[in-house]
Design an enzyme around this catalytic site. Structure first.
Site, PDB file in Angstrom:
ATOM      1  N   SER A 130       9.222  50.966  -7.095  1.00 48.51           N
ATOM      2  CA  SER A 130      10.469  51.760  -7.075  1.00 48.51           C
ATOM      3  C   SER A 130      10.435  52.420  -8.494  1.00 48.51           C
ATOM      4  O   SER A 130       9.526  53.214  -8.817  1.00 48.51           O
ATOM      5  CB  SER A 130      11.469  50.770  -7.014  1.00 48.51           C
ATOM      6  OG  SER A 130      12.782  51.457  -6.388  1.00 48.51           O
ATOM      7  N   ASP A 158      10.440  52.727   4.480  1.00 51.34           N
ATOM      8  CA  ASP A 158      11.161  53.000   3.333  1.00 51.34           C
ATOM      9  C   ASP A 158      11.791  54.323   3.143  1.00 51.34           C
ATOM     10  O   ASP A 158      10.934  55.166   2.981  1.00 51.34           O
ATOM     11  CB  ASP A 158      10.177  52.583   2.139  1.00 51.34           C
ATOM     12  CG  ASP A 158      10.842  52.617   0.756  1.00 51.34           C
ATOM     13  OD1 ASP A 158      11.956  52.406   1.220  1.00 51.34           O
ATOM     14  OD2 ASP A 158      10.273  52.573  -0.042  1.00 51.34           O
ATOM     15  N   HIS A 179      10.440  48.662   1.445  1.00 50.92           N
ATOM     16  CA  HIS A 179      10.278  48.943  -0.027  1.00 50.92           C
ATOM     17  C   HIS A 179       9.379  48.110  -0.906  1.00 50.92           C
ATOM     18  O   HIS A 179       9.680  46.973  -0.616  1.00 50.92           O
ATOM     19  CB  HIS A 179      11.877  49.055  -0.614  1.00 50.92           C
ATOM     20  CG  HIS A 179      11.930  49.828  -1.814  1.00 50.92           C
ATOM     21  ND1 HIS A 179      11.392  51.141  -1.983  1.00 50.92           N
ATOM     22  CD2 HIS A 179      12.334  49.424  -2.949  1.00 50.92           C
ATOM     23  CE1 HIS A 179      11.855  51.225  -3.019  1.00 50.92           C
ATOM     24  NE2 HIS A 179      12.276  50.414  -3.637  1.00 50.92           N
TER      25      HIS A 179
END
Ligand SMILES: *[C@@H]1O[C@H](CO)[C@@H](O)[C@H](O)[C@H]1NC(C)=O
Ligand SMILES: *[C@@H]1O[C@H](CO)[C@@H](O)[C@H](O)[C@H]1NC(C)=O
Ligand SMILES: *[C@@H]1O[C@H](CO)[C@@H](O)[C@H](O)[C@H]1NC(C)=O
Ligand SMILES: *[C@@H]1O[C@H](CO)[C@@H](O)[C@H](O)[C@H]1NC(C)=O
Ligand SMILES: *[C@@H]1O[C@H](CO)[C@@H](O)[C@H](O)[C@H]1NC(C)=O
Ligand SMILES: *[C@@H]1O[C@H](CO)[C@@H](O)[C@H](O)[C@H]1NC(C)=O
Length: 488
Positions: A172, A423, A448
């Site tokens: 991320s 995602d 994710h």
């Protein structure tokens, strides 16, 4: 990446989702026994300069980092270095099972470095968020300088680490940092694994509608009528919330903790949008507890309640409640639903909110056609005005692309960009390899950064393959570094 900014709805959602942008889940119900004992690390602190880029500010602070060397080869074995993102580093550490899983095979030391202004790593202690002067050192550049200084020190002070090749790993925002870190400090890390890192979600590098289109696609694929039910729900909410009876109906139907007021309707709708976005991020193939405890393939579970988009408003919304209840009440412990809460997590909304109001501006929009959300255009002025109101500052939307190269990154090397097909953040990820050493990996069944999570019996083949490829590249980089050592 999820933060609760009061921006246009779409922006709010992203912000919130942005918080959540972060990591995989940790010990889940059903995780192999002994998994927690596996996360056996020592906590240490390193004295950092508050300002790496000027000479007037001489203050220092203690940066927290975690270290695990159980399997490390004390004679120059590699270091896997997690580039901490927006939250408590122990949470990322516990949620990045991949590093733990491969540490034995690679004979690697694990280091997890906390990002400044999060967790315990506060440059000005409790006053770090006190005023803009104290916040002024809260940038990705300073955070990466912390990482670089820390790594040099570790290599100089830990016996046997002098020639250890270092690999940056992150998910991320942490994945963006891992990639940028390799670009900016190729002398410090020999390569980077950037998982679910939306480095191209800035400025206009990606169409603003792509993010919500991915979310929508997840719902389209998970059950007939599902995405259309959500698309139709906005109108139903708008209709009902225009009367006092309708507001009372919504409060009861959604088991809300406090009665819905006309002035809360926008927040109510962003709370729902955020919930759909969060579900897309954590649509994992097994029971997990990243943002919330959830069943396997939670969107499929949600969609069992959303088969008939043509129902009248009240029936439709009762079904929408059942659907969001999968997210908020999988444990059966929720007494009521609170529209101020979308996740139970260790992510720090406040810190990430500040970052989105300075460097991390990621434009998003929805149109209700390519996606199932209410149409909300991207409105930078409104976004900026909200930042000004909240923090007294305005963002610089073109700085990230200036400092980290935007799409012109082909002169760099040794970075893996892994992306999950489910995602929404993959919309701003690097999804095609750029060169022999800038590699994109797609995990079609992945949400994710599924690849950074611990191995699981229910892992789809695609993520198993992705992890194997990642390890192969990491070994290659380590071998190349061994052939041409780089002590500092
Ligand atoms: C991470 O795991 C350690 C021990 O395994 C535990 O003490 C710590 O509370 C965990 N941290 C979080 C945020 O879950
Ligand atoms: C910010 O807060 C610090 C105390 O932490 C104080 O010394 C400083 O003067 C403040 N700066 C401004 C501009 O208010
Ligand atoms: C972004 O904007 C620049 C300048 O207006 C333009 O040249 C470029 O083509 C745009 N890129 C995309 C992907 O729209
Ligand atoms: C909302 O109200 C409009 C106008 O009264 C109506 O056309 C529409 O079908 C209603 N939508 C729903 C979902 O009830
Ligand atoms: C959550 O589930 C439990 C058990 O099914 C139920 O008793 C409770 O009312 C639910 N909470 C909400 C907010 O619906
Ligand atoms: C709802 O959540 C907010 C934010 O966490 C909290 O301040 C508030 O007390 C909660 N309300 C209820 C009724 O639980």
């Amino acid at each position: 990446m999820a933060v609760e900014l009061k921006l246009p709805v779409a922006a709010v959602t992203i912000a919130t989702a942005a918080l959540a942008l972060l990591t995989g889940t940790s010990a889940l119900p059903g995780a192999p026994a002994g998994q927690t004992e596996q996360f056996d690390y020592q906590t240490r602190y390193f004295q950092q300069k508050v300002d790496h880029f000027g000479f007037a500010e001489v203050a220092t602070f203690n940066q927290r980092y975690l270290i695990a060397d159980r399997y490390w080869n004390h004679n120059g074995g590699p270091i896997l270095f997690y580039t901490g993102n927006e939250g408590d580093i122990t949470w990322f550490c516990n949620n990045t099972g991949f590093m733990w899983d491969v540490s034995k095979e690679l004979e690697a030391m694990l280091v997890f470095a906390e990002h400044r202004y999060y967790g315990e790593s506060m440059p000005f202690g409790e006053k770090s968020f006190g005023n803009l002067t104290n916040l002024n050192y809260f940038t990705s550049e300073q955070a990466m300088a912390d990482f670089a200084v820390l790594i040099r020190s570790l290599k100089q002070t830990i016996p046997g680490a002098k020639t250890s090749p270092v690999i940056a790993i992150g998910g991320s925002y942490g994945g963006m940092l891992a990639a940028w870190f390799r670009m900016k400090y190729p002398n410090i890390v020999v390569g980077a694994l950037a998982a679910s890192a939306p480095i191209w979600l800035f400025e206009n590098l990606t169409a603003c509608g792509d993010f919500y289109a991915v979310v929508t696609n997840d719902f389209l694929k998970s059950g007939q009528g599902c995405a259309d039910s959500i698309r139709n729900s906005w109108d139903a909410i708008n209709n009902l919330s225009s009367t006092a009876e309708g507001l009372t109906f919504l409060s009861h139907a959604f088991h809300l903790c406090s009665p819905l007021q006309a002035s809360d309707v926008a927040s109510f709708k962003s709370w729902l949008s955020d919930t759909w976005v969060n579900l897309a991020m954590v649509d994992y193939p097994y029971e997990a507890d990243f943002l919330q405890p959830l069943p396997a393939w939670p969107i499929k579970a949600v969609c069992t309640f959303l088969k008939d988009p043509s129902l009248p408003a009240e029936s439709l919304l009762k079904n929408i409640f059942q659907a969001v209840n999968v997210y908020f009440n999988y444990t059966g412990n929720a007494e009521c639903l609170n529209i101020s809460q979308t996740a139970t997590s260790n992510l720090d909304d406040q810190g990430w909110y500040y970052q989105t109001c300075t460097e991390m501006v990621m434009p998003t929009c929805s149109d209700g056609v390519k996606d199932m959300f209410e149409p909300v255009p991207w409105d930078f002025q409104l976004f900026s005005d909200n930042c000004k109101k909240e923090w007294g500052i305005r963002p610089r939307p073109d700085w990230i692309t200036t400092v980290y190269g935007g799409k012109n990154i082909n002169s760099h090397s040794n970075i893996i960009f892994s992306n999950g097909g489910l995602d929404p953040w993959a919309s701003g990820g690097v999804t095609k390899s750029i060169s022999d050493t800038l590699i994109a990996i797609i995990i079609p069944e992945g949400a994710h950064h599924l690849d950074l999570r611990s191995r699981n019996d229910k892992d789809p083949i695609s993520v198993q393959k992705a992890r194997a490829l990642e390890v192969e590249y990491i070994k290659k980089w380590i071998q190349e570094a061994k052939n041409e050592p780089m002590p500092f």
